[in-house]
Motif scaffolding. Structure first.
Motif, PDB file in Angstrom:
ATOM      1  N   PRO A  46       0.814  -1.222   0.000  1.00  0.00           N
ATOM      2  CA  PRO A  46       0.000   0.000   0.000  1.00  0.00           C
ATOM      3  C   PRO A  46       0.846   1.269   0.000  1.00  0.00           C
ATOM      4  O   PRO A  46       0.475   2.265  -0.627  1.00  0.00           O
ATOM      5  N   ALA A  47       1.980   1.243   0.694  1.00  0.00           N
ATOM      6  CA  ALA A  47       2.836   2.428   0.739  1.00  0.00           C
ATOM      7  C   ALA A  47       3.341   2.818  -0.642  1.00  0.00           C
ATOM      8  O   ALA A  47       3.628   3.992  -0.901  1.00  0.00           O
ATOM      9  N   THR A  48       3.456   1.844  -1.539  1.00  0.00           N
ATOM     10  CA  THR A  48       3.882   2.138  -2.908  1.00  0.00           C
ATOM     11  C   THR A  48       2.838   2.994  -3.621  1.00  0.00           C
ATOM     12  O   THR A  48       3.173   3.960  -4.309  1.00  0.00           O
ATOM     13  N   ILE A  49       1.585   2.649  -3.452  1.00  0.00           N
ATOM     14  CA  ILE A  49       0.509   3.419  -4.076  1.00  0.00           C
ATOM     15  C   ILE A  49       0.466   4.825  -3.492  1.00  0.00           C
ATOM     16  O   ILE A  49       0.282   5.812  -4.209  1.00  0.00           O
ATOM     17  N   SER A  97      -3.718  -2.991  -1.956  1.00  0.00           N
ATOM     18  CA  SER A  97      -2.735  -2.655  -2.980  1.00  0.00           C
ATOM     19  C   SER A  97      -3.092  -3.458  -4.231  1.00  0.00           C
ATOM     20  O   SER A  97      -4.255  -3.857  -4.393  1.00  0.00           O
ATOM     21  N   TYR A  98      -2.093  -3.729  -5.088  1.00  0.00           N
ATOM     22  CA  TYR A  98      -2.375  -4.425  -6.344  1.00  0.00           C
ATOM     23  C   TYR A  98      -1.295  -5.449  -6.662  1.00  0.00           C
ATOM     24  O   TYR A  98      -0.127  -5.287  -6.298  1.00  0.00           O
ATOM     25  N   GLN A  99      -1.717  -6.505  -7.344  1.00  0.00           N
ATOM     26  CA  GLN A  99      -0.791  -7.427  -7.989  1.00  0.00           C
ATOM     27  C   GLN A  99      -0.706  -6.976  -9.446  1.00  0.00           C
ATOM     28  O   GLN A  99      -1.703  -6.995 -10.162  1.00  0.00           O
ATOM     29  N   VAL A 100       0.457  -6.524  -9.862  1.00  0.00           N
ATOM     30  CA  VAL A 100       0.565  -5.882 -11.167  1.00  0.00           C
ATOM     31  C   VAL A 100       1.350  -6.738 -12.145  1.00  0.00           C
ATOM     32  O   VAL A 100       2.282  -7.449 -11.773  1.00  0.00           O
TER      33      VAL A 100
END
Length: 523
Positions: A46-49, A97-100
């Motif tokens: 989440p911190a990446t987003i 968050s996401y799996q990209v």
């Protein structure tokens, strides 16, 4: 000015380039390949987003249709039962968050850099960085010098500058290898955990299964490099990988009806740090500066984080040269502390796993030998990192030595005791500064640049930014252990008004007592 040269178009390079171009600076980005290109590392924190909000790229990532990741599910720790931690437990602002798909994710960030005004040169390999003494003066392409006012190395594990200068230190505690392959079909976990990364410990190391969009999963194993290579030489990479999957409990069950896509890929996962992250006119970000074991999906996070503070460093260096040295020191310190936090957490987590009895896990058990004492190691792993927040949950599922569990109890009980002792604090209580505490003039990261600031510095712990008022309170007490009323009197002689003192002194003293900066008889 010759503009800023960014080498590498991955998440770190694209993000720092976009941030600097948005500040009105001339930025040229050089990427050796042409996008989209395949890349390992699909699971985001989440911190990446949250960090991508600063560059304006977050909404583009949210709109791309990537798999929503609510947390992680693990077969790891005291036994081999599955357990889950959810981001929403510790991050209310960004509960998922996401799996990209990295080729698409990286393409989004590179295109965002273009749209931000960056001059992007794909298919352009930078051979080296040219230096005049310690100053980076430009980059070399096809034996020709391209001058630059500042050079940013975002070349990933190629680590252009660190390798060029033979200034890279490898980490023997994480001497691993990663092997991965993609699968179509199969099953995922049920309910809210459907988009989670699955991490399962196996005899040879640990497996990941990441559900991507379009019914594709990334499946990989992190294993001991030397042992795995001996086995792979006896069979083949695919046969060895298939055998590791076959002997797993959960991962194999999810892949029963899945079809392998293509062959396996092996990539070095041996952790390292460059000896220096900065110079007078250059910096290293992302994997070019350091790489840590991928256990907690920190690769892209460290890339975006370092790009964010790196952009502030570059802007400060160019626009406020008098602050450049302090800004470089602050960048290096913050980045290494962030890296060190994840490294110590991974070391503790590896060492606490008892769900599988094998040579791989026995050799990684914590014996008490560390660069840090048990208490310092635990504090280093769990303090000062609000961007993550899952440390206590993950460590609680493992089997830590008594020295570490005692350290956990000591940290938590000590804070509780200090909080309780505040009831005995009066105007006449004699206060003293606890242990070795110093007030340092530093540069502090603030939005888009570094600014002059002050911090409390204690050995083995992260700096605590403070105001001038707090610094003066500490300075008064360091001069002579004293009472709250005497502190108030001394502060008036330093120019503070009575309304400010009345409003700020009591909460300042209480906070610093709880943090262990101040002590008094009741403690």
């Amino acid at each position: 000015m010759d503009g800023i040269a960014v080498i590498g178009g991955g998440p770190a390079g694209s993000t720092i380039a976009a941030l600097l171009a948005q500040r009105g600076l001339s930025v040229r980005l050089y990427e050796a390949t042409r996008f989209p290109r395949p890349h390992i590392g699909e699971s985001l924190l989440p911190a990446t987003i949250e960090a991508l909000e600063l560059s304006g790229a977050a909404q583009k990532v949210r709109s791309a249709g990537f798999t929503v990741k609510n947390g992680a599910t693990m077969a790891w720790g005291a036994d081999h039962e599955l357990w889950t931690w959810n981001f929403r437990e510790t991050n209310k602002a960004q509960p998922h968050s996401y799996q990209v798909n990295r080729e698409e994710f990286d393409q989004i960030l590179l295109q965002h850099a273009r749209e931000s005004g960056v001059h992007v040169h794909e298919g352009t390999k930078v051979q080296c960085v040219r230096f005049d003494g310690d100053d980076a003066i430009g980059i070399e392409i096809d034996s020709e010098l391209y001058p630059a006012s500042y050079v940013i190395d975002a070349t990933g594990q190629q680590s252009l500058i660190a390798n060029q200068e033979a200034a890279k230190s490898w980490d023997d505690d994480f001497r691993n290898l990663a092997v991965y392959r993609y699968y179509r079909g199969g099953e995922h976990m049920p309910g809210d955990a459907a988009g989670n990364i699955l991490v399962e410990s196996v005899a040879d190391g640990w497996l990941w299964k990441i559900p991507l969009k379009n019914h594709v999963s990334s499946v990989g194993v992190v294993t001991d490099r030397d042992i795995a290579m001996n086995s792979i030489r006896e069979t083949s990479l695919e046969d060895w990988f298939d055998e590791v999957i076959r002997f797993s409990t959960y991962t194999s069950s999810f892949l029963t009806d899945a079809e392998a896509i293509g062959s396996c890929t092996a990539t070095r996962d041996w952790s390292y740090q460059a000896n220096q992250f900065t110079g007078p006119r250059h910096c290293l970000i992302g994997d070019a500066a350091c790489f840590i074991d991928p256990l907690f999906s920190t690769g892209v996070h460290l890339a975006i984080y370092s790009a964010t503070i790196g952009a502030a460093l570059v802007a400060t260096t160019l626009n406020a040269p008098n602050l450049a040295s302090l800004a470089a020191e602050a960048f290096e310190r913050q980045y290494r502390q962030h890296y060190g936090h994840f490294r110590e957490l991974a070391r503790l987590f590896y060492g606490s796993n008892r769900s599988i009895d094998s040579y791989f896990w026995q050799t990684r058990q914590i014996t008490g030998e560390s660069a840090y004492s048990p208490r310092a190691a635990f504090v280093r792993a769990v303090s000062g990192q609000a961007s993550t927040g899952y440390e206590r949950t993950t460590l609680s599922h493992g089997v830590l030595p008594h020295s570490f569990t005692n350290a956990i109890d000591e940290v938590e009980n000590s804070r509780h005791q200090r909080q309780s002792a505040l009831r005995q604090l009066t105007e006449s209580t004699v206060l003293a500064v606890s242990g070795s505490v110093s007030i340092e003039n530093v540069a502090l990261f603030s939005d888009d640049a570094f600014q002059p600031g002050l911090v409390i510095r204690r050995k083995g712990l992260d700096d605590i930014p403070i105001s001038r008022f707090v610094a003066d309170v500490i300075s008064v007490i360091q001069s002579d252990a004293t009472t709250a009323s005497a502190i108030a009197s001394a502060l008036t002689h330093r120019g503070w008004t009575l309304p400010v003192i009345r409003a700020s002194l009591k909460p300042t003293i209480e906070l610093l007592c709880v943090e262990g900066i101040f002590e008094f008889d009741a403690l």
